[in-house]
Structure formats: structure tokens, C-alpha cells
Design an enzyme around this catalytic site. Structure first.
Site, PDB file in Angstrom:
ATOM      1  N   GLU A 254       0.790  -1.234   0.000  1.00 58.93           N
ATOM      2  CA  GLU A 254       0.000   0.000   0.000  1.00 58.93           C
ATOM      3  C   GLU A 254       0.819   1.281   0.000  1.00 58.93           C
ATOM      4  O   GLU A 254       0.881   2.004   1.008  1.00 58.93           O
ATOM      5  CB  GLU A 254      -0.951  -0.004   1.198  1.00 58.93           C
ATOM      6  CG  GLU A 254      -1.961  -1.120   1.161  1.00 58.93           C
ATOM      7  CD  GLU A 254      -3.145  -0.867   2.092  1.00 58.93           C
ATOM      8  OE1 GLU A 254      -3.038  -0.012   2.962  1.00 58.93           O
ATOM      9  OE2 GLU A 254      -4.168  -1.539   1.921  1.00 58.93           O
TER      10      GLU A 254
ATOM     11  N   GLU B 151      -5.812  -8.263   0.199  1.00 59.88           N
ATOM     12  CA  GLU B 151      -6.569  -7.912   1.409  1.00 59.88           C
ATOM     13  C   GLU B 151      -7.995  -7.548   1.024  1.00 59.88           C
ATOM     14  O   GLU B 151      -8.222  -6.808   0.057  1.00 59.88           O
ATOM     15  CB  GLU B 151      -5.984  -6.696   2.154  1.00 59.88           C
ATOM     16  CG  GLU B 151      -4.733  -6.962   2.936  1.00 59.88           C
ATOM     17  CD  GLU B 151      -4.227  -5.737   3.687  1.00 59.88           C
ATOM     18  OE1 GLU B 151      -5.063  -4.919   4.158  1.00 59.88           O
ATOM     19  OE2 GLU B 151      -3.002  -5.592   3.786  1.00 59.88           O
TER      20      GLU B 151
HETATM   21  C1  BGP Z   1      -4.788  -1.947   5.001  1.00 55.63           C
HETATM   22  C2  BGP Z   1      -3.483  -2.326   5.609  1.00 55.63           C
HETATM   23  C3  BGP Z   1      -3.554  -3.247   6.775  1.00 55.63           C
HETATM   24  C4  BGP Z   1      -4.801  -3.149   7.615  1.00 55.63           C
HETATM   25  C5  BGP Z   1      -6.057  -2.942   6.783  1.00 55.63           C
HETATM   26  C6  BGP Z   1      -7.279  -2.579   7.575  1.00 55.63           C
HETATM   27  O1  BGP Z   1      -4.731  -0.626   4.615  1.00 55.63           O
HETATM   28  O2  BGP Z   1      -2.627  -2.915   4.666  1.00 55.63           O
HETATM   29  O3  BGP Z   1      -2.363  -3.097   7.476  1.00 55.63           O
HETATM   30  O4  BGP Z   1      -4.654  -2.321   8.680  1.00 55.63           O
HETATM   31  O5  BGP Z   1      -5.889  -1.961   5.808  1.00 55.63           O
HETATM   32  O6  BGP Z   1      -7.223  -1.229   7.909  1.00 55.63           O
HETATM   33  P1  BGP Z   1      -7.627  -0.682   9.307  1.00 55.63           P
HETATM   34  O7  BGP Z   1      -6.804  -1.455  10.280  1.00 55.63           O
HETATM   35  O8  BGP Z   1      -7.267   0.761   9.278  1.00 55.63           O
HETATM   36  O9  BGP Z   1      -9.068  -0.903   9.443  1.00 55.63           O
END
Ligand code: BGP
Length: 466
Positions: A159, A373
């Protein structure tokens, strides 16, 4: 009933800093987050899900529940505590054992080299705004390729867009800078150069396996048919999606994209400077990516906006508290007909489908996609060891159906990594935003399969979305 391919990866995703805990153990070097979180005083990264010690349990759970791929990251500062210099044998031994256990349990490790955790020594020198740090990253990557030969699936970065914007626009990641678009743009570009250099080294040296990059791509739509709103969505898309896809797959930026950047820079009093030599490196890499990793959770509806910059990040789960208005780009609007999570993330699976089809159309040499993800942050309720996370199952069903439709329409998606394998630490939300297939009692570190874990197991076994 919709199906997924026979040889599909039904994975689970994690990241070192969010799962491991043990931030001071066995010679690990500091990262900027350690001091940042301490200063904020909201939550601690220790013990998180204690993956540093619990990994045998988690990997066994993977095997038991049909999770045949594990996305995890190497903490750069466990290998090189200061980012460069002498490697730390304990860090190296730790990851060898994690990978060994994965392989023994038929769980394929998909390894990310950098997931928001640059070693502090380098971060304090400007992170990826400092070109010397690109050299350090490439050297660390090369070291890993040569050391961890059991790994066959590598991602350079997780990301890049959220790194740039959370660090220099929203200010919710260290160093907590707000509205500095010059830094945002240079961070995006420099990380893409580091990615390209790493891919070229990987391919020139013929290391075995595959390599790609993980981008967070949140589809943008205009909120109305007005030319102004259509243009706002175009600008939001340009800086957050197209910039990265052009860098990845064209190795340069098209005139359209540069015009959008110039417009953003004029509105935000920003500037950029890209070196000609960077394009050579990026163009060379642009046909060598084996896969694109896509993190996709939500999309945005955009309205034209001229006015003061105003962003409020909902990091508590208080629904309706988010604000996003950026002068000369867009305001993000919620639509009453589109459901959203307590953190205001829009549940709109069409966004996943549209994104996948667009990549096939615009970058026909993309080769392969993994959804690295996707998942739903939810305030799970734990009752006597039972976690009925029906809204999460519903979310997964909808997004996996969109992926299945895209595959039917010719997009080559070969795997899905549910965020997250187990509940873990969320950078800006702490511990009440749970994503896991496995509920973690953070006091005892005991794991409990949620209803969604049983659902995912049958999906992995039958490849049928029910
Ligand atoms: C993405 C990241 C993760 C994770 C996920 C969920 O942006 O790669 O590391 O955190 O999002 O986001 P959040 O934890 O802010 O809900």
C-alpha cells in the site's frame, strides 16, 4: 451458486507489526511507530496477537480451516535493526522457522518486504523521501531473496498510497504531517522507483519464484452526472489509482495523468520532480511484475470541492464521523442507499468488480492478480466462546461473488487473502476494529474460530460461495 477456481488460494493476511508484538525482543530495531503510539497514548503494539510466539498455533489453525496461503510481512528491523549494516541472526532464524512451519502445514507463505514499518534510523532520515533510503530498501530486499530461498512469492511494498497519504496528508501515521502534497507525490514516486529497482534485481538475478507489489485501490465514482463531479472522481482516481498502475505497468506517467497532477499541485501549492533515470528503471520493470496484489475494502463517491482542506479520520468506530474534503480534488460523500461499516467504509462490491475488469482492459499485460486484502472491520461480540459474525460473512459473500464474476468475465485472479487471519492490531483504530477469522482474546492470547472461519473452511473445500 457462484464458484471459484479449483486451484485458487484461500488465504489469510497479516502484517508483522500488527500481529507479532514482541517489538523489543531478540534484537529487533525500533520503528517510528513505537514512539508515535507511545506519544499518542491510545494503544500499544504489544502484545498484539503475539504471533512472534503463537505462530505455530496460527499456522496449525490455517491448515485446519482450509487456509492454504498466509500473507505475512518480514519486519525489516528484525533483520537489520538499523535498516542497514549487520544482520540480526535471531530475526533471520525466526522467519526461517515461520516459513518452515507454513510449508510443513501446506500453507504457502506470501511474503511482503515492507508493510508500513521502515526502521526508525532510516525513517528519521526522511523515509522514502530520502533517495538514500531507496538503496537501503533494495539492499534489504536482495538480502532476503538470497537468505529466504524457501519463499517463492514476494511483494515489495504494501500500500504505497496509504503510506504517502497517511504520513503526509491525513497525518495519522508517523511523522504525522498534514496536507503536504509535494511529499505525498514524491513518496509515491520514490517508492515505485524502489519497487522497480527491486523487481529488476529479482529478475536479473533469476531468483526463483514470483514478485509483485500490493496496491490499495479504492474505486472512485462521481456522486452525480455533473461534469464537475465527474472531474473530481477523475482527479481522486488519478492520484490514488492511476498514478500507481501507470508506474507499475507503463513505467512512466501519461500526459493525462501528469495534467491531473499539475492541477492538484496548483490547488495544493505543491510540486514534484521526477528524474529521467527513474523512468528507465520503471519501464524495464513494467513488464516483469509477476502479479499485482490488490487490497480492496471500499470505494468512494466524489463531489467537486473548492474550500479549506478538512479531514477527520474515524478511528473509533463512531459511525458518521468521517470527513474528507480536499481543495481542488474532491469531497467524499456517503450515499444513504449504500451500507457502510461503523468506520464509514462503504460496502459496495461492484467497486471490486469494476476495478478488476478495468485492470484487464487498461493493462492487458498484467499477468495475474491476487486480492491480497479484503475483509470487514467489525465490533465482534464474544459469547461463551461463540462469535456470530454474520455481517462479516455477508460482506465476504458479496465481495467473493464480485471476484467470481470478474473471473467469469476473463480477469485472471488466482487467490484471495482475507484480512485478517486472526484479530490483530489496527494502526489507527487499535483493538476494537476486529477483522479476524479467529477471535483473539488479547489478555490470554487464546484463539477462537468465528462463524466466518467455518464458512471460509467450507468455501475453501467446495470452492462454492454459499
Ligand atoms: C490496510 C493495511 C492493513 C490493515 C487494513 C485494515 O490498509 O494494509 O495493514 O490495517 O488496511 O485497515 P484498518 O486497520 O485501518 O481498518
Amino acid at each position: 451458486m457462484k464458484k471459484l477456481p479449483e486451484h485458487f488460494i484461500f488465504g489469510g493476511a497479516t502484517a508483522a507489526y500488527q500481529a507479532e508484538g514482541a517489538t523489543q525482543e531478540d534484537g529487533k530495531g525500533a520503528v517510528a511507530w513505537d514512539a508515535f503510539l507511545k506519544e499518542e497514548g491510545r494503544f500499544s503494539p504489544n502484545p498484539a496477537s503475539d504471533f512472534y510466539h503463537q505462530y505455530p498455533v496460527d499456522i496449525e489453525l490455517c491448515e485446519k480451516f482450509g487456509v492454504n496461503g498466509l500473507r505475512l510481512s518480514i519486519a525489516w528491523s528484525r533483520i537489520f535493526p538499523d535498516g542497514v549494516g549487520e544482520p540480526n541472526p535471531k530475526g533471520i532464524a525466526y522467519y526461517h522457522d515461520v516459513f518452515k512451519q507454513c510449508i510443513e502445514h501446506n500453507v504457502i507463505p506470501f511474503v511482503t518486504l515492507h508493510h508500513f514499518d521502515t526502521p526508525k534510523a532510516l525513517f528519521d532520515q526522511g523515509d522514502f523521501l530520502n533517495r538514500d533510503n531507496l538503496d537501503a530498501f533494495v539492499a534489504y530486499a536482495k538480502f532476503c531473496f538470497e537468505e529466504f530461498t524457501e519463499v517463492k512469492h514476494w511483494s515489495t511494498f504494501n500500500e504505497i498510497y496509504p503510506v504517502a497519504t497517511n504520513q503526509y496528508l491525513l497525518g495519522v501515521f508517523p511523522p504525522g504531517i498534514h496536507f503536504d502534497f509535494s511529499k505525498v507525490i514524491m513518496c509515491l514516486h520514490n517508492m515505485m522507483v524502489a519497487h522497480a529497482r527491486t523487481v529488476n534485481i529479482f529478475k536479473d538475478n533469476k531468483y526463483p519464484g514470483e514478485i509483485g507489489v500490493v496496491h490499495s485501490l479504492e474505486t472512485k465514482y462521481p456522486v452525480s452526472d455533473s461534469p464537475e463531479d465527474i472531474h473530481a472522481a477523475f482527479l481522486e482516481d488519478a492520484i490514488s489509482i492511476r498514478f500507481l498502475l501507470e508506474a507499475t505497468y507503463l513505467g512512466r506517467y501519461t500526459d493525462d495523468l501528469l495534467a491531473a497532477l499539475d492541477e492538484i499541485c496548483a490547488a495544493q501549492n505543491a510540486s514534484y520532480d521526477f528524474l529521467e533515470a527513474d523512468y528507465l528503471e520503471m519501464e524495464k520493470a513494467s513488464h516483469r511484475n509477476d502479479f499485482l496484489g490488490i487490497n480492496h475494502y471500499q470505494c468512494h463517491f466524489c463531489k467537486a470541492y473548492q474550500g479549506p482542506n478538512e479531514i477527520y479520520h474515524n478511528g473509533t468506530g463512531e459511525k458518521g464521523s468521517s470527513v474528507y474534503r480536499v481543495n481542488g480534488i474532491a469531497e467524499r460523500i456517503y450515499r444513504d442507499d449504500i451500507p457502510r461499516t461503523d468506520w464509514d467504509w462503504l460496502i459496495y462490491p461492484q467497486g471490486m468488480y469494476d476495478l478488476l475488469v478495468r485492470i484487464k482492459k487498461d493493462y492487458p499485460h498484467y499477468k495475474k492478480i491476487y486480492i491480497t486484502e479484503n475483509g470487514m472491520g467489525y465490533k465482534d461480540e464474544f459469547e461463551d466462546g461463540v462469535i456470530l459474525d454474520t455481517p462479516r460473512i455477508d460482506y465476504l459473500r458479496q465481495y467473493l461473488s464480485a471476484i467470481s464474476d470478474a473471473i467469469t468475465d476473463g480477469v485472471n485472479v488466482e487467490g484471495y487473502f482475507l484480512w485478517s487471519l486472526m484479530d490483530l492490531f489496527s494502526w489507527t483504530n487499535g483493538y476494537n476494529k476486529r477483522y479476524g477469522l479467529f477471535y483473539v482474546d488479547f489478555e490470554t492470547q487464546k484463539r477462537y474460530p468465528k462463524e466466518s472461519a467455518y464458512w471460509y473452511k467450507q468455501l475453501s473445500e467446495t470452492k462454492t460461495i454459499i
